[in-house]
Design a protein around this motif. Structure first.
Motif, PDB file in Angstrom:
ATOM      1  N   TYR A   1      -3.066   3.907   0.780  1.00 36.87           N
ATOM      2  CA  TYR A   1      -3.140   3.400   2.148  1.00 36.87           C
ATOM      3  C   TYR A   1      -4.304   4.040   2.901  1.00 36.87           C
ATOM      4  O   TYR A   1      -4.419   5.255   2.972  1.00 36.87           O
ATOM      5  N   LYS A   2      -5.179   3.200   3.427  1.00 39.64           N
ATOM      6  CA  LYS A   2      -6.320   3.616   4.249  1.00 39.64           C
ATOM      7  C   LYS A   2      -7.279   4.577   3.534  1.00 39.64           C
ATOM      8  O   LYS A   2      -7.901   5.436   4.167  1.00 39.64           O
TER       9      LYS A   2
ATOM     10  N   TRP B   1       0.752   6.644  11.489  1.00 37.18           N
ATOM     11  CA  TRP B   1       0.586   5.200  11.357  1.00 37.18           C
ATOM     12  C   TRP B   1       1.508   4.518  12.377  1.00 37.18           C
ATOM     13  O   TRP B   1       2.555   5.013  12.719  1.00 37.18           O
TER      14      TRP B   1
ATOM     15  N   ASP C   1       1.039  -2.595   7.318  1.00 39.00           N
ATOM     16  CA  ASP C   1       1.238  -1.417   8.165  1.00 39.00           C
ATOM     17  C   ASP C   1       2.691  -1.174   8.556  1.00 39.00           C
ATOM     18  O   ASP C   1       2.963  -0.390   9.478  1.00 39.00           O
TER      19      ASP C   1
ATOM     20  N   CYS D   1      -9.475   9.758   4.540  1.00 44.07           N
ATOM     21  CA  CYS D   1      -8.696   9.904   3.299  1.00 44.07           C
ATOM     22  C   CYS D   1      -9.558   9.522   2.102  1.00 44.07           C
ATOM     23  O   CYS D   1     -10.193   8.463   2.104  1.00 44.07           O
TER      24      CYS D   1
ATOM     25  N   ARG E   1       0.839  -1.192   0.000  1.00 44.25           N
ATOM     26  CA  ARG E   1       0.000   0.000   0.000  1.00 44.25           C
ATOM     27  C   ARG E   1       0.877   1.246   0.000  1.00 44.25           C
ATOM     28  O   ARG E   1       1.975   1.249   0.566  1.00 44.25           O
TER      29      ARG E   1
ATOM     30  N   LYS F   1       6.655  -0.203   7.024  1.00 43.97           N
ATOM     31  CA  LYS F   1       7.314   0.392   5.868  1.00 43.97           C
ATOM     32  C   LYS F   1       8.354  -0.556   5.282  1.00 43.97           C
ATOM     33  O   LYS F   1       9.217  -1.070   5.991  1.00 43.97           O
TER      34      LYS F   1
ATOM     35  N   LYS G   1       1.394   4.969   1.190  1.00 43.76           N
ATOM     36  CA  LYS G   1       0.973   5.989   2.159  1.00 43.76           C
ATOM     37  C   LYS G   1       1.438   7.354   1.664  1.00 43.76           C
ATOM     38  O   LYS G   1       2.616   7.556   1.396  1.00 43.76           O
TER      39      LYS G   1
END
Length: 329
Positions: free
Chosen positions: A277-278, A323, A186, A296, A175, A188, A177
């Protein structure tokens, strides 16, 4: 010298079950046997496994994972990106070195790669831990014919390239971010840093930096960030060939960059929002003067983040999406 070197590699790889004598190599490459042997010696130093049997000759039996300008270029399917590669075993920062080469008129598509960075950096000058031989530490120079205001779009383009390569080659659903981090579960796994030198209406050059944690174990990641950082190896429990990963990134970037120049940012925006992301979820946003909860929604054409706060959609140009309850690389 480089083209001759590649001709030699191609001769050795043409039929892996056949040996070729130094005399025949000398004839094919139009050079002395001594020169051929010097090239063979250099190939061995770069990790090529070359077998020699007296009265039969040489054959290529493989290549250890060793990064160099020549090993990356061998088999690289690009027309301009990475046709000039500068490889360093150890360097302070590929980003800083690429800026230096750009100021010295390095051509569009020049790539700087290092086995190790001693002073790697991420966004907002945060340190980036670049362990030797474990990841992709790379910057490349672009000279796009576009207004400086569009340069941030290249960060989103690069992020979508990495996410796409991870999906196709590694098999993970990474994902993105906003604006520059690539996350898996979640944590990096990679980051993008885009910097430029420009006049008011003209870009002189752009340097795009990429850092990827590839073959790190948990012990390779500094203890203070293990809760928020991961690697492709940790995520998949597999070891990955760094050279092939670099080649796939360069090939995919060149293809998508060409499409972006032809079709505009809508192509990038669509790809980004598929992996954002999210998106559609509540997040905490921190700006210089505020911290608030918002939803978002995606990115605008100028690359700003679209969020809804108290029923109103607003654009964010400088902010942090919190995050994992901690700071970031």
């Amino acid at each position: 010298m480089e083209s001759t070197r590649h001709q030699l590699i191609n001769c050795l790889m043409k039929d892996e079950n056949q040996y070729i004598s130094s005399e025949k190599l000398s004839e094919k490459l139009h050079m002395s046997r001594t020169a051929v042997e010097e090239f063979l010696h250099e190939l061995k130093k770069d990790g090529y496994l070359i077998e020699y049997i007296p009265n039969r000759g040489y054959r290529m039996i493989g290549c250890q994972e060793q990064i160099s300008d020549s090993t990356i270029r061998q088999g690289l399917q690009t027309s301009w990106l990475g046709q000039t590669i500068i490889h360093k075993e150890t360097i302070a920062s590929t980003q800083l070195f690429a800026h230096k080469k750009a100021r010295e008129n390095a051509k569009h598509g020049t790539v700087v790669i290092a086995d190790e960075q001693t002073a790697g950096k991420g966004r907002m000058n945060r340190p980036w831990h670049s362990k030797k031989g474990k990841g992709v530490w790379m910057s490349f120079i672009l000279r796009p014919q576009m207004s400086p205001q569009f340069a941030p779009q290249l960060t989103f383009l690069t992020s979508t390239v990495l996410a796409s390569v991870f999906a196709k080659e590694i098999g993970i659903d990474a994902r993105i971010k906003w604006p520059n981090d690539i996350l898996f579960h979640d944590k990096k796994v990679a980051g993008v840093l885009t910097e430029m030198q420009a006049d008011q209406d003209h870009i002189r050059y752009v340097v795009i930096g990429i850092g990827i944690n590839v073959n790190h174990t948990q012990a390779d990641i500094p203890a203070n960030i293990r809760h928020q950082a991961t690697s492709l190896k940790i995520a998949t429990k597999q070891h990955w060939q760094i050279k092939k990963l670099i080649q796939k990134i360069l090939e995919t970037f060149e293809k998508d960059y060409t499409t972006y120049l032809k079709t505009g940012f809508a192509f990038v925006k669509s790809n980004w929002e598929k992996r954002g992301y999210k998106l559609g979820q509540d997040v905490w946003v921190r700006t210089l003067s505020d911290r608030f909860k918002a939803v978002c929604y995606g990115i605008a054409d100028d690359g700003s983040l679209l969020v809804e706060k108290n029923g109103h959609v607003k654009r964010l140009y400088s902010a942090e999406i919190e995050w994992n309850n901690s700071g970031k690389q």
